[in-house]
Design a protein around this motif. Structure first.
Motif, short mmCIF file in Angstrom:
data_model
loop_
_atom_site.label_atom_id
_atom_site.label_comp_id
_atom_site.label_asym_id
_atom_site.label_seq_id
_atom_site.Cartn_x
_atom_site.Cartn_y
_atom_site.Cartn_z
N ASN A 42 0.08 0.48 8.94
CA ASN A 42 -0.55 1.00 7.90
C ASN A 42 -1.37 2.35 8.27
O ASN A 42 -1.52 3.37 7.55
CB ASN A 42 -1.72 0.11 7.07
CG ASN A 42 -2.05 0.46 5.73
OD1 ASN A 42 -2.98 0.48 5.22
ND2 ASN A 42 -0.94 1.04 4.89
N ASN A 102 0.89 -1.19 0.05
CA ASN A 102 -0.14 0.15 -0.05
C ASN A 102 0.77 1.34 -0.12
O ASN A 102 0.58 2.32 -0.55
CB ASN A 102 -1.02 -0.03 1.39
CG ASN A 102 -2.04 -1.02 1.17
OD1 ASN A 102 -2.88 -0.70 0.38
ND2 ASN A 102 -2.17 -2.05 1.76
N THR A 160 -9.50 7.44 6.78
CA THR A 160 -9.31 5.96 7.22
C THR A 160 -10.45 5.51 8.09
O THR A 160 -10.94 6.21 8.70
CB THR A 160 -8.16 5.79 8.46
OG1 THR A 160 -7.05 6.28 7.64
CG2 THR A 160 -7.91 4.28 8.87
N PHE A 181 -8.27 4.58 3.14
CA PHE A 181 -7.56 3.11 3.89
C PHE A 181 -8.71 2.53 4.53
O PHE A 181 -9.49 3.05 5.51
CB PHE A 181 -6.52 3.68 4.79
CG PHE A 181 -5.35 4.03 4.24
CD1 PHE A 181 -4.27 3.31 3.71
CD2 PHE A 181 -5.22 5.83 3.98
CE1 PHE A 181 -3.10 3.96 3.09
CE2 PHE A 181 -3.86 6.08 3.41
CZ PHE A 181 -3.04 5.27 2.91
N ALA A 201 -0.89 5.98 7.28
CA ALA A 201 -2.08 6.88 6.71
C ALA A 201 -2.00 8.39 7.62
O ALA A 201 -2.25 9.31 7.05
CB ALA A 201 -3.22 6.21 7.07
#
Length: 314
Positions: A204, A152, A224, A173, A208
């Motif tokens: 992750n 990602n 997110t 996300f 983000a």
């Protein structure tokens, strides 16, 4: 005997109610009614051949979007397109091969997009693996860390120029509430992780949050969302095939469908969020407070720098 009779009757009644609730069109947990169109908008959805990704592709196609379905398996992606076309003739549906286990595949995908797409308005980082047996990718990374985070990271960064060119644009996300139970071991991204799914999702989230900070003022917003527990194929590695035979019907009855689970994502992709960026949203698209574990900015930066080095971004 009468006790068993009543118990059996009670179970049958409860099961019947659950089935009726599941089957009726009036029982939709968290289904939103946002009707804004996405005409002339290009969207990339990773992992769009099944589950929440496929349901999101359907909803955005209904709104006339140009949907690029970034998937590893061509046959499954084409089957998903066929399924969607049985429901709506609107929008464009384009398959593009993407394997987040492979940096080579990510780079080839992004090069293809940059060469052939004039605009990119929404990037939805949805694809993930959960409870996969331990394995290392061709880039010598543990598979959860590779698919759920490093792939990602590379994908998003390589597409940033096109997103900036298309601004206002947004990156979404699809995270998990389980990230708050994770812990990133910065010394080892190759070995078996403590809690592979939670750890990779936390990595992750760090990305983000740092990305949102770096993109302020560029016209790209970052959002997110955790969709909660949803009846999808994500958990297929969690139990044995024999147990899946028992578990799947229960999941069908008790958990929200992929359609229901996609609604928060659709909401973030479609509605006007003004200048909002860097926020966390729940399964219905409602804003939530970030867990404390993801709030240290120095860790965001460290995660970025390590990811930059391991993906050889520069």
């Amino acid at each position: 005997m009468s006790v068993w009779k009543y118990a059996t009757a009670g179970c049958v009644f409860a099961l019947s109610i659950m089935i009726l609730r599941k089957m009726t069109r009036f029982y939709k947990r968290g289904v939103l009614t946002c009707s804004e169109e996405m005409r002339n908008k290009t969207v990339i959805i990773t992992g769009a051949n099944c589950g929440i990704g496929k349901a999101t592709a359907l909803e955005l196609a209904k709104r006339h979007a140009r949907v690029i379905m970034a998937c590893r398996n061509k046959e499954k992606a084409n089957a998903a397109i066929s399924d969607i076309r049985k429901i709506t003739e609107y929008g464009e549906l384009i398959f593009k091969h993407l394997d987040l286990e492979s940096f080579k595949s990510v780079k080839a995908f992004c090069q293809d997009i940059i060469e052939h797409e004039q605009k990119l308005h929404v990037l939805i980082n949805n694809a993930a693996v959960m409870n996969h047996p331990y394995a290392q990718t061709e880039d010598n990374l543990e598979i959860h860390m590779s698919v759920n985070h490093f792939g990602n990271f590379l994908l998003t960064n390589l597409l940033l120029d096109l997103l900036k060119k298309s601004s206002p644009s947004r990156i979404i996300f699809v995270s998990s509430a389980l990230h708050k139970y994770g812990r990133v071991n910065f010394e080892d991204f190759q070995g078996q992780q403590r809690k592979p799914y939670a750890d990779s999702k936390l990595a992750n989230v760090y990305f983000a949050r740092e990305l949102a900070e770096r993109l302020k003022g560029t016209g790209i917003s970052v959002h997110t969302l955790h969709p909660g527990m949803v009846n999808t194929e994500l958990s297929r590695h969690s139990v044995s095939p024999a147990l899946n035979f028992i578990v799947n019907p229960i999941k069908y009855l008790l958990l929200p469908s992929a359609e229901e689970g996609s609604q928060g994502i659709v909401n973030l992709a479609v509605v006007d969020l003004g200048t909002d960026t860097g926020k966390c949203y729940g399964k219905k698209g409602q804003e939530e407070k970030w867990p404390e574990i993801s709030s240290e900015k120095a860790i965001w930066k460290k995660m970025w720098e390590v990811s930059e080095r391991l993906t050889q971004l520069n």
